[in-house]
Design a protein around this motif. Structure first.
Motif, PDB file in Angstrom:
ATOM      1  N   GLU A  37       0.855  -1.180   0.000  1.00  0.00           N
ATOM      2  CA  GLU A  37       0.000   0.000   0.000  1.00  0.00           C
ATOM      3  C   GLU A  37       0.891   1.230   0.000  1.00  0.00           C
ATOM      4  OE1 GLU A  37      -3.999   0.954   2.071  1.00  0.00           O
ATOM      5  OE2 GLU A  37      -2.400   1.295   3.528  1.00  0.00           O
ATOM      6  N   VAL A  38       0.533   2.217  -0.798  1.00  0.00           N
ATOM      7  CA  VAL A  38       1.286   3.462  -0.884  1.00  0.00           C
ATOM      8  C   VAL A  38       0.402   4.584  -0.371  1.00  0.00           C
ATOM      9  CG1 VAL A  38       2.473   5.069  -2.416  1.00  0.00           C
ATOM     10  CG2 VAL A  38       2.551   2.604  -2.874  1.00  0.00           C
ATOM     11  N   LYS A  39       0.888   5.279   0.646  1.00  0.00           N
ATOM     12  CA  LYS A  39       0.180   6.421   1.219  1.00  0.00           C
ATOM     13  C   LYS A  39       1.027   7.661   0.944  1.00  0.00           C
ATOM     14  CE  LYS A  39      -2.845   5.815   3.976  1.00  0.00           C
ATOM     15  NZ  LYS A  39      -4.273   5.836   3.831  1.00  0.00           N
ATOM     16  N   ALA A  40       0.367   8.767   0.615  1.00  0.00           N
ATOM     17  CA  ALA A  40       1.093   9.994   0.292  1.00  0.00           C
ATOM     18  C   ALA A  40       1.244  10.910   1.505  1.00  0.00           C
ATOM     19  CB  ALA A  40       0.381  10.733  -0.828  1.00  0.00           C
ATOM     20  N   GLU A  41       0.793  10.457   2.660  1.00  0.00           N
ATOM     21  CA  GLU A  41       0.852  11.279   3.863  1.00  0.00           C
ATOM     22  C   GLU A  41       1.449  10.478   5.014  1.00  0.00           C
ATOM     23  OE1 GLU A  41      -3.004  12.786   4.707  1.00  0.00           O
ATOM     24  OE2 GLU A  41      -3.332  13.500   2.680  1.00  0.00           O
ATOM     25  N   VAL A  88       3.584  -4.658   3.060  1.00  0.00           N
ATOM     26  CA  VAL A  88       4.425  -3.463   3.024  1.00  0.00           C
ATOM     27  C   VAL A  88       3.539  -2.238   2.821  1.00  0.00           C
ATOM     28  CG1 VAL A  88       6.284  -2.268   1.790  1.00  0.00           C
ATOM     29  CG2 VAL A  88       6.353  -4.758   2.033  1.00  0.00           C
ATOM     30  N   ARG A  89       3.855  -1.192   3.569  1.00  0.00           N
ATOM     31  CA  ARG A  89       3.188   0.094   3.383  1.00  0.00           C
ATOM     32  C   ARG A  89       4.282   1.140   3.233  1.00  0.00           C
ATOM     33  NH1 ARG A  89      -0.551   0.929   7.868  1.00  0.00           N
ATOM     34  NH2 ARG A  89       1.332   1.064   9.106  1.00  0.00           N
ATOM     35  N   THR A  90       4.182   1.963   2.202  1.00  0.00           N
ATOM     36  CA  THR A  90       5.107   3.079   2.047  1.00  0.00           C
ATOM     37  C   THR A  90       4.342   4.367   2.315  1.00  0.00           C
ATOM     38  OG1 THR A  90       4.724   3.343  -0.327  1.00  0.00           O
ATOM     39  CG2 THR A  90       6.486   1.850   0.341  1.00  0.00           C
ATOM     40  N   SER A  91       4.992   5.297   2.993  1.00  0.00           N
ATOM     41  CA  SER A  91       4.336   6.557   3.349  1.00  0.00           C
ATOM     42  C   SER A  91       5.401   7.591   3.693  1.00  0.00           C
ATOM     43  CB  SER A  91       3.413   6.351   4.547  1.00  0.00           C
ATOM     44  OG  SER A  91       4.172   6.118   5.713  1.00  0.00           O
ATOM     45  N   MET A  92       4.955   8.736   4.154  1.00  0.00           N
ATOM     46  CA  MET A  92       5.872   9.788   4.588  1.00  0.00           C
ATOM     47  C   MET A  92       6.410   9.512   5.997  1.00  0.00           C
ATOM     48  SD  MET A  92       6.131  11.776   2.044  1.00  0.00           S
ATOM     49  CE  MET A  92       6.900  13.221   2.721  1.00  0.00           C
ATOM     50  N   GLU A 111       6.871  -4.062  12.096  1.00  0.00           N
ATOM     51  CA  GLU A 111       5.993  -4.654  13.087  1.00  0.00           C
ATOM     52  C   GLU A 111       5.941  -6.153  12.818  1.00  0.00           C
ATOM     53  OE1 GLU A 111       2.362  -2.472  12.644  1.00  0.00           O
ATOM     54  OE2 GLU A 111       3.305  -0.579  13.164  1.00  0.00           O
ATOM     55  N   ASP A 112       5.031  -6.859  13.450  1.00  0.00           N
ATOM     56  CA  ASP A 112       4.935  -8.313  13.291  1.00  0.00           C
ATOM     57  C   ASP A 112       4.977  -8.739  11.828  1.00  0.00           C
ATOM     58  OD1 ASP A 112       4.810  -8.758  16.026  1.00  0.00           O
ATOM     59  OD2 ASP A 112       2.645  -8.544  16.065  1.00  0.00           O
ATOM     60  N   CYS A 113       3.961  -8.394  11.080  1.00  0.00           N
ATOM     61  CA  CYS A 113       3.851  -8.817   9.683  1.00  0.00           C
ATOM     62  C   CYS A 113       3.748  -7.632   8.741  1.00  0.00           C
ATOM     63  CB  CYS A 113       2.624  -9.701   9.509  1.00  0.00           C
ATOM     64  SG  CYS A 113       2.678 -11.207  10.479  1.00  0.00           S
ATOM     65  N   LEU A 114       4.134  -6.457   9.202  1.00  0.00           N
ATOM     66  CA  LEU A 114       4.000  -5.242   8.405  1.00  0.00           C
ATOM     67  C   LEU A 114       5.306  -4.455   8.431  1.00  0.00           C
ATOM     68  CD1 LEU A 114       2.221  -3.197   6.844  1.00  0.00           C
ATOM     69  CD2 LEU A 114       1.631  -2.227   9.069  1.00  0.00           C
ATOM     70  N   ILE A 115       5.765  -4.088   7.258  1.00  0.00           N
ATOM     71  CA  ILE A 115       6.947  -3.238   7.140  1.00  0.00           C
ATOM     72  C   ILE A 115       6.491  -1.883   6.633  1.00  0.00           C
ATOM     73  CG2 ILE A 115       9.144  -2.871   5.961  1.00  0.00           C
ATOM     74  CD1 ILE A 115       9.324  -5.939   5.674  1.00  0.00           C
ATOM     75  N   ASN A 116       6.792  -0.842   7.392  1.00  0.00           N
ATOM     76  CA  ASN A 116       6.513   0.533   6.981  1.00  0.00           C
ATOM     77  C   ASN A 116       7.794   1.112   6.404  1.00  0.00           C
ATOM     78  OD1 ASN A 116       3.737   1.161   8.090  1.00  0.00           O
ATOM     79  ND2 ASN A 116       4.763   0.378   9.901  1.00  0.00           N
ATOM     80  N   LEU A 117       7.758   1.481   5.140  1.00  0.00           N
ATOM     81  CA  LEU A 117       8.915   2.077   4.481  1.00  0.00           C
ATOM     82  C   LEU A 117       8.629   3.533   4.153  1.00  0.00           C
ATOM     83  CD1 LEU A 117      10.025  -0.508   1.760  1.00  0.00           C
ATOM     84  CD2 LEU A 117      11.257   0.143   3.809  1.00  0.00           C
ATOM     85  N   PRO A 118       9.594   4.422   4.348  1.00  0.00           N
ATOM     86  CA  PRO A 118       9.411   5.793   3.875  1.00  0.00           C
ATOM     87  C   PRO A 118       9.304   5.777   2.345  1.00  0.00           C
ATOM     88  CG  PRO A 118      11.330   5.613   5.312  1.00  0.00           C
ATOM     89  CD  PRO A 118      10.863   4.234   5.031  1.00  0.00           C
ATOM     90  N   ARG A 148      11.787  -4.767  -2.759  1.00  0.00           N
ATOM     91  CA  ARG A 148      12.204  -6.124  -3.141  1.00  0.00           C
ATOM     92  C   ARG A 148      13.172  -6.721  -2.126  1.00  0.00           C
ATOM     93  NH1 ARG A 148      15.261  -4.846  -8.665  1.00  0.00           N
ATOM     94  NH2 ARG A 148      15.105  -2.721  -7.980  1.00  0.00           N
ATOM     95  N   LYS A 149      14.020  -5.909  -1.500  1.00  0.00           N
ATOM     96  CA  LYS A 149      14.935  -6.422  -0.468  1.00  0.00           C
ATOM     97  C   LYS A 149      14.157  -6.840   0.782  1.00  0.00           C
ATOM     98  CE  LYS A 149      18.956  -3.717  -1.793  1.00  0.00           C
ATOM     99  NZ  LYS A 149      19.845  -2.627  -1.405  1.00  0.00           N
ATOM    100  N   CYS A 150      13.123  -6.082   1.133  1.00  0.00           N
ATOM    101  CA  CYS A 150      12.335  -6.370   2.328  1.00  0.00           C
ATOM    102  C   CYS A 150      11.482  -7.621   2.177  1.00  0.00           C
ATOM    103  CB  CYS A 150      11.411  -5.203   2.654  1.00  0.00           C
ATOM    104  SG  CYS A 150      12.272  -3.717   3.139  1.00  0.00           S
ATOM    105  N   THR A 151      11.073  -7.904   0.955  1.00  0.00           N
ATOM    106  CA  THR A 151      10.155  -9.025   0.731  1.00  0.00           C
ATOM    107  C   THR A 151      10.819 -10.239   0.138  1.00  0.00           C
ATOM    108  OG1 THR A 151       9.565  -8.244  -1.483  1.00  0.00           O
ATOM    109  CG2 THR A 151       8.239  -7.425   0.362  1.00  0.00           C
ATOM    110  N   GLY A 152      12.052 -10.099  -0.314  1.00  0.00           N
ATOM    111  CA  GLY A 152      12.736 -11.213  -0.949  1.00  0.00           C
ATOM    112  C   GLY A 152      12.273 -11.427  -2.384  1.00  0.00           C
ATOM    113  N   ALA A 153      11.595 -10.425  -2.943  1.00  0.00           N
ATOM    114  CA  ALA A 153      11.036 -10.543  -4.303  1.00  0.00           C
ATOM    115  C   ALA A 153      12.123 -10.412  -5.343  1.00  0.00           C
ATOM    116  CB  ALA A 153       9.984  -9.473  -4.530  1.00  0.00           C
ATOM    117  N   ILE A 154      11.948 -11.137  -6.413  1.00  0.00           N
ATOM    118  CA  ILE A 154      12.823 -11.016  -7.580  1.00  0.00           C
ATOM    119  C   ILE A 154      12.013 -10.284  -8.632  1.00  0.00           C
ATOM    120  CG2 ILE A 154      14.128 -12.250  -9.331  1.00  0.00           C
ATOM    121  CD1 ILE A 154      14.258 -14.596  -7.291  1.00  0.00           C
ATOM    122  N   ILE A 155      12.290  -8.992  -8.757  1.00  0.00           N
ATOM    123  CA  ILE A 155      11.508  -8.168  -9.694  1.00  0.00           C
ATOM    124  C   ILE A 155      12.410  -7.739 -10.824  1.00  0.00           C
ATOM    125  CG2 ILE A 155      10.141  -6.077  -9.947  1.00  0.00           C
ATOM    126  CD1 ILE A 155       9.554  -6.235  -6.972  1.00  0.00           C
TER     127      ILE A 155
END
Length: 69
Positions: free
Chosen positions: A12-16, A37-41, A47-54, A62-69
């Motif tokens: 999820e991408v939040k702009a605030e 994963v949630r990206t925001s300002m 947290e347990d199952c949630l990564i908040n990224l700026p 991709r590094k946080c999730t182990g994804a090969i994109i």
């Protein structure tokens, strides 16, 4: 959504800074993903199952999730 080949990771991408994310919360309750994963300002926070990224670090998803994109 990111498909890592082993799991589907909701993103999820939040702009605030407001992190009250009903859509991601609803998805997590319904499908119980191992990680999401949630990206925001807001700052980085894991947290347990949630990564908040700026937003400026969104390219690191991709590094946080182990994804090969």
């Amino acid at each position: 959504m990111i498909d890592t080949g082993e799991q589907i990771v909701p993103v999820e991408v939040k702009a605030e800074v407001n992190l009250k994310a009903k859509s991601l919360k609803t998805y997590r309750e319904k499908f119980n993903p191992e990680i999401s994963v949630r990206t925001s300002m807001s700052d980085y926070k894991k947290e347990d199952c949630l990564i908040n990224l700026p937003l400026y670090a969104a390219e690191e998803i991709r590094k946080c999730t182990g994804a090969i994109i």
